[in-house]
Design an enzyme around this catalytic site. Structure first.
Site, PDB file in Angstrom:
ATOM      1  N   HIS A 384       0.780  -1.239   0.000  1.00 17.02           N
ATOM      2  CA  HIS A 384       0.000   0.000   0.000  1.00 17.02           C
ATOM      3  C   HIS A 384       0.813   1.292   0.000  1.00 17.02           C
ATOM      4  CE1 HIS A 384      -3.735   2.058   0.118  1.00 17.02           C
ATOM      5  NE2 HIS A 384      -4.403   1.177   0.816  1.00 17.02           N
ATOM      6  N   TYR A 498     -13.851   5.923   9.869  1.00 17.16           N
ATOM      7  CA  TYR A 498     -12.976   6.410   8.785  1.00 17.16           C
ATOM      8  C   TYR A 498     -13.511   5.876   7.466  1.00 17.16           C
ATOM      9  CZ  TYR A 498      -8.429   6.847   6.253  1.00 17.16           C
ATOM     10  OH  TYR A 498      -7.416   7.158   5.374  1.00 17.16           O
ATOM     11  N   SER A 500     -12.360   6.148   3.405  1.00 15.47           N
ATOM     12  CA  SER A 500     -11.321   6.632   2.504  1.00 15.47           C
ATOM     13  C   SER A 500     -11.946   7.311   1.292  1.00 15.47           C
ATOM     14  CB  SER A 500     -10.487   5.427   2.061  1.00 15.47           C
ATOM     15  OG  SER A 500      -9.503   5.836   1.168  1.00 15.47           O
ATOM     16  N   THR A 511      -5.235  10.415  -0.491  1.00 14.86           N
ATOM     17  CA  THR A 511      -6.607  10.226   0.006  1.00 14.86           C
ATOM     18  C   THR A 511      -6.909  11.314   1.034  1.00 14.86           C
ATOM     19  OG1 THR A 511      -5.841   8.756   1.774  1.00 14.86           O
ATOM     20  CG2 THR A 511      -6.628   7.713  -0.271  1.00 14.86           C
TER      21      THR A 511
END
EC number: 2.3.1.21
Length: 669
Positions: A384, A498, A500, A511
């Site tokens: 990632h 949260y 994204s 992001t």
């Protein structure tokens, strides 16, 4: 003349982007909304030949704005309000106001000045890379997500060898198309009838790259940042003490293949850089699948699942033991293909296998791996730090389209009569006792970590996007509201959440965070969960509408770089890098709590992807992958022992039932 006309018409970046806000799927900006209409018939080397060069818009993309400090503080306090009692909120408000007029003012001004000096990038890009690469935890579960492919609609093409061959060929074609500048640029079309046409493309290709973005903007088309794409291929995360490095070496022509924990390489490109014959790819993969070599007792791949500093030390020992050339072949390979021997029983089994597997038949550090199970189930697991899935999703969509519409081999195809035993090399590694002990320990650590993970999935079949849009409600808002209601029903509280949201509409955007837990969702969830029967259908519809409107506003703001999370993060990063005493806002327990994201969520819908998933980001959290489809809503959720994922999904399902009952005009009890 044209440049002057364009720039006067497009003088404010944020107003340019306001039209983006009308789209409910902004949290992923997926390729599903775009069709690629450039000329096909590109031969076996390319997927297509775009009229507009791939990077035509990159130079003129708008810059990610640094929000105003007062806006950030206002948004931060609005997100904190539903999470805190009055006393806690009053304290947090005081600290936030002190920050705004004191240390925060100074940090913000320095951040703005720094941003002005670095116009080639965004203010978040370097700190974000740093955050990922400096993290020392295992990248498995903590960072790497997966996205699984839908099966090929033609069942016989799901044979492991046939599908693997087609995917390798399509992946290499994608890479060649990208590197030749022939891949269709990533553009978000709000009016495809006007902008996604050959006539417009033939016009825009002549507009200089320094102003081309404005030309697209004028027809309601929004080019997206493609700076992450070059890390897709020949790339690996290299472990280093304190901070890892990303290596990309596009000279590599070979593919890395894993089976039973053994590593193989063969050239997928010839010396001229052309894709080798599909029948040769098939022959080499067949040779690997039929290789009788048993599973390695000391599978090297499991080391990539270790703590990063531990892996750094062991990697140095591998180099010292004379494994440099073999490691270089792994690191510079086009990508990794993992051929698994398991048949996957169901969605849950697929999720576990594609998210983590057994740890032995993976090289988690590669930019991405294509995983193919015995029954042809396929997925991508990706590292990632280098990107946010925007490039990976585009790659996945293109590969799925190419392999299903124009497969280069089929069930009746014969592998080429080539000497695969000389073309394919199984990598041998010299392992001393210390390395063997390190591998054994890594296996134990891996098993201990993944054994704690539970995954469950849910499909709500009584309604989806179409019904919600008819009621003028945001599908994403309703899905997020169902998670808030579900958590309240199960645990009686509202917690940090949260979601994204891509900021790929900006140069080097990454992001931003949408904060779905709001005073509106809290009030609505309480009415549905804790006070059923005390509100009329009209009142409940009004509450749903409020939630939808507010969530839409948050989504628009985040997509335009107007959240608060990245701005606060960048100022904190700046304070740390200067060795400054950490301002009291960052030492507030409420700041720690809002960043302890118990509900971590990400949405995805694509014709190529059947489901995606990731682990929770905190030990007492849920990792919620979800998609709102036309007629149904799906969730793929993970948890550790601190939470009960099965009960959570039952509560989310019940919440959706209640919401759709009210939408049908019926009361809930």
């Amino acid at each position: 003349m044209m440049a002057g006309l364009l720039s006067t018409q497009c003088n404010s970046t944020l107003s340019k982007l306001k039209h983006l806000s009308n789209n409910p799927a902004l949290s992923v900006l997926t390729s599903t909304h775009r069709k690629y209409s450039s000329k096909d018939g590109a031969g076996s080397e390319y997927l297509h030949k775009s009229i507009v060069p791939s990077m035509h818009y990159q130079k003129s993309l708008p810059r990610l704005p640094v929000p105003k400090l007062e806006d950030t503080i206002r948004r931060y306090l609005a997100a904190q309000r539903p999470l805190l009692n009055d006393e806690q909120y009053s304290n947090t408000e005081k600290l936030a106001q002190e920050f705004q007029s004191g240390a925060g003012k100074q940090l913000h001004e320095e951040l703005v000045a720094l941003d002005k000096k670095n116009k080639h990038t965004s203010y978040i890009s370097a700190p974000w890379f740093d955050m990922y690469l400096s993290a020392r935890e295992s990248i498995v579960l903590n960072f790497n997500p997966f996205m699984s492919f839908n099966p090929d609609p033609k069942p016989e093409y799901n044979d492991q060898l046939v599908r693997a061959t087609n995917m390798v060929c399509s992946a290499v074609r994608f890479m060649k198309t990208l590197r030749a500048g022939l891949l269709e640029p990533e553009v978000f079309h709000l009016n495809p009838a006007k902008s996604d046409t050959d006539s417009f493309k033939k016009l825009i290709r002549w507009v200089p790259p320094s102003i081309s973005w404005f030309g697209a903007y004028m027809v309601n088309a929004y080019p997206l940042d493609m700076s992450q794409y070059f890390r897709l291929f020949n790339s690996t995360r290299i472990p280093k003490y304190k901070r890892d490095e990303l290596l990309t070496d596009d000279r590599g022509r070979h593919l890395l293949v894993m089976k039973r924990g053994n590593l193989y390489v063969f050239d997928a490109l010839d010396r001229d850089g052309n894709l080798i014959k599909p029948a040769e790819v098939q022959a080499h993969l067949k040779y690997i699948l039929e290789d009788p070599t048993q599973a390695s007792a000391f599978p090297l791949g499991v080391l990539t699942s270790e703590n990063r500093d531990t892996w750094t030390g062991l990697r140095q020992k591998l180099l010292d033991a004379g494994n440099g050339e073999a490691l270089q072949l792994v690191d510079t390979a086009l990508f990794c293909l993992c051929l698994d021997e398991e048949v996957l029983r169901d969605h849950i089994h697929i999720s576990h296998n594609m998210l983590h597997g057994d740890g032995c038949n993976r090289w988690y550090d590669k930019s991405f791996s294509v995983i193919l199970a015995k029954d042809g189930q396929a997925a991508i697991n990706f590292e990632h730090s280098w990107g946010d899935g925007v490039a990976v999703l585009r790659f996945q969509n293109e590969v799925f389209k190419d392999t299903t519409e124009k497969p280069l081999v089929g069930p009746g195809s014969q592998p080429a009569s080539v000497d695969s035993s000389s073309a394919v090399r199984r990598l041998e590694f010299k392992l001393n006792d210390e390395l063997k002990a390190g591998i054994t320990k890594a296996k134990e650590n891996f098993q201990a970590a993944v054994s704690k993970l539970t995954i469950d999935a849910m499909e709500f079949k009584k309604g989806g996007k179409e019904q919600l849009k008819k009621k003028k409600l945001s599908p994403d808002a309703i899905a997020q509201l169902a998670f808030q209601m579900g958590f309240l029903r199960q645990y009686g509280q509202t917690v940090a959440t949260y979601e994204s949201c891509s900021t790929a509409a900006f140069k080097h955007g990454r992001t931003e965070t949408i904060r779905p837990a709001s005073i509106h969702t809290k009030q609505c969830a309480k009415a549905f969960v804790q006070q059923p029967g005390q509100h009329s259908v009209e009142q409940l519809l009004g509450l749903l509408n409020e939630c939808s409107k507010y969530h839409g506003q948050l989504t628009r703001e985040a997509a335009m770089g107007q959240g608060f999370d990245r701005h606060l993060f960048a100022m904190r990063y700046l304070a740390n890098s200067k060795g400054m005493a950490l301002p009291s806002l960052y030492q507030d327990p409420a700041y720690a709590a809002i960043n302890h994201n118990i509900l971590s969520t990400s949405t995805l819908t694509s014709p190529a992807v059947s489901l995606g998933g990731f682990a929770p980001v905190v030990p007492d959290g849920f990792g919620v992958g979800y998609g709102v489809h036309d007629e149904w809503i799906g969730c793929n959720v993970s948890s550790y022992p601190a939470r009960d994922v099965h009960e959570f999904l039952r509560c989310v399902h019940k919440s959706l039932e209640d919401i759709f009952t009210v939408l049908d005009g019926n009361p809930i009890h």
